[in-house]
Design a protein around this motif. Structure first.
Motif, short mmCIF file in Angstrom:
data_model
loop_
_atom_site.label_atom_id
_atom_site.label_comp_id
_atom_site.label_asym_id
_atom_site.label_seq_id
_atom_site.Cartn_x
_atom_site.Cartn_y
_atom_site.Cartn_z
N ASP A 68 13.67 3.96 5.75
CA ASP A 68 14.06 3.38 4.46
C ASP A 68 12.87 2.70 3.79
N LEU A 69 12.11 1.94 4.57
CA LEU A 69 10.97 1.21 4.01
C LEU A 69 9.86 2.17 3.58
N LEU A 70 9.61 3.21 4.38
CA LEU A 70 8.56 4.16 4.03
C LEU A 70 8.94 4.95 2.78
N ILE A 71 10.18 5.36 2.68
CA ILE A 71 10.63 6.10 1.49
C ILE A 71 10.59 5.20 0.25
N ALA A 72 10.96 3.94 0.41
CA ALA A 72 10.88 3.01 -0.72
C ALA A 72 9.44 2.88 -1.21
N GLU A 73 8.48 2.84 -0.28
CA GLU A 73 7.07 2.76 -0.66
C GLU A 73 6.62 4.06 -1.32
N MET A 74 7.15 5.19 -0.87
CA MET A 74 6.84 6.46 -1.52
C MET A 74 7.29 6.44 -2.97
N LYS A 75 8.46 5.92 -3.22
CA LYS A 75 8.97 5.85 -4.59
C LYS A 75 8.09 4.96 -5.46
N ALA A 76 7.60 3.86 -4.88
CA ALA A 76 6.79 2.92 -5.65
C ALA A 76 5.36 3.42 -5.85
N PHE A 77 4.77 3.98 -4.81
CA PHE A 77 3.35 4.36 -4.82
C PHE A 77 3.12 5.78 -5.31
N GLN A 78 4.11 6.65 -5.13
CA GLN A 78 4.05 8.05 -5.53
C GLN A 78 2.81 8.75 -4.96
N PRO A 79 2.73 8.84 -3.64
CA PRO A 79 1.56 9.44 -3.00
C PRO A 79 1.55 10.96 -3.11
N ASP A 80 0.38 11.53 -2.92
CA ASP A 80 0.25 12.97 -2.77
C ASP A 80 0.43 13.39 -1.31
N VAL A 81 0.09 12.46 -0.41
CA VAL A 81 0.08 12.74 1.02
C VAL A 81 0.66 11.55 1.78
N VAL A 82 1.51 11.83 2.75
CA VAL A 82 2.03 10.79 3.63
C VAL A 82 1.66 11.16 5.07
N ILE A 83 0.95 10.27 5.73
CA ILE A 83 0.63 10.44 7.15
C ILE A 83 1.23 9.26 7.91
N ALA A 84 2.32 9.50 8.60
CA ALA A 84 2.93 8.46 9.42
C ALA A 84 2.32 8.53 10.81
N CYS A 85 1.97 7.38 11.35
CA CYS A 85 1.29 7.31 12.65
C CYS A 85 2.12 6.51 13.64
N GLY A 86 2.10 6.95 14.89
CA GLY A 86 2.85 6.24 15.93
C GLY A 86 2.18 6.37 17.28
N LEU A 87 2.66 5.59 18.20
CA LEU A 87 2.13 5.56 19.57
C LEU A 87 2.93 6.47 20.48
N ALA A 88 2.22 7.32 21.23
CA ALA A 88 2.84 8.11 22.29
C ALA A 88 2.11 7.75 23.58
N LYS A 89 2.52 6.67 24.19
CA LYS A 89 1.88 6.17 25.40
C LYS A 89 2.02 7.19 26.53
N GLY A 90 0.90 7.55 27.10
CA GLY A 90 0.90 8.57 28.15
C GLY A 90 0.24 9.86 27.72
N ARG A 91 0.15 10.11 26.41
CA ARG A 91 -0.56 11.29 25.94
C ARG A 91 -2.06 11.07 26.05
N THR A 92 -2.77 12.18 26.19
CA THR A 92 -4.22 12.10 26.41
C THR A 92 -5.03 12.47 25.18
N ALA A 93 -4.33 12.84 24.09
CA ALA A 93 -5.03 13.29 22.88
C ALA A 93 -4.28 12.82 21.65
#
Length: 212
Positions: free
Chosen positions: A51-76
């Motif tokens: 909800d918060l990310l989509i609200a920011e999309m509406k306000a900022f009107q980006p060309d590109v959205v890159i959401a980042c997260g943690l995957a603990k245990g991955r090596t790359a």
């Protein structure tokens, strides 16, 4: 000039740090040529995160959205190929930061079973590997908050028919986290930041190819 909206998450699952939060802080103090970058730190709460990310999309009107997260245990560093329309916390796994533990629930009833990233994930991985950064395409974003966020953003873009590229990237644990759990695979935060810069440049380069 492309407008990038890039998000990270607060700590979760008992950890006191999340490298994607540190990446957002680092990007706030940097200028990347030919871009306008907006960062956003999201809570690890089902549905509210998107909800918060989509609200920011509406306000900022980006060309590109890159959401980042943690995957603990991955090596790359792993750009995700697809998000699936389900939120599910298996028994024994940690709940979200509000204690929610959905099981076999659709993210959005009536929407597609899966939605593919529209980022140039193969080119992103190739460019990171060429720069000496461990990277690979991932074929599962799981069924936790990261998948929830990726799916909702892509579904919003689909419904509104927006000319926006979007997707999700998982990062391993940081060296700081590994200091508290030495057996956990990790990468230095500086390398993760280099990877994020690399992915931004890849998107710019691939966009030029389409335009030209």
């Amino acid at each position: 000039m492309l407008k990038f909206l890039i998000s990270g998450f607060e700590p979760f699952g008992g950890d006191t740090v999340n490298p994607t939060a540190a990446l957002m802080q680092a990007l706030e103090h940097e200028a990347v040529e030919r871009t306008v970058i907006k960062t956003l730190l999201l809570p690890v709460h089902f549905d509210e995160c998107a909800d918060l990310l989509i609200a920011e999309m509406k306000a900022f009107q980006p060309d590109v959205v890159i959401a980042c997260g943690l995957a603990k245990g991955r090596t790359a560093i792993t750009p995700e190929r697809i998000a699936i329309n389900v939120k599910d916390i298996p028994s024994g796994s940690y709940a979200d930061n509000q204690g929610r533990r959905p099981v076999d629930e659709p993210i959005t009833a009536g929407s597609p079973d899966g939605l593919f990233s529209t980022l140039p994930i193969r080119a992103m991985v190739n460019d990171m590997v060429a720069a000496g950064i461990p990277a690979a395409v991932s074929n599962t974003a799981g069924t936790y908050i990261c998948n929830n966020t990726m799916y909702r953003v892509l579904d919003y873009i689909r419904i509104e028919q927006l000319p926006v590229q979007a997707g999700f990237v998982h990062f391993p644990a940081s060296t700081e986290m590994a200091a508290m759990a030495p057996s956990v695979p990790s990468l230095p935060l500086s390398m993760m930041l280099d990877a994020l810069h690399s992915m931004i440049q890849t998107v710019i380069s691939e966009s030029k190819k389409i335009e030209g």
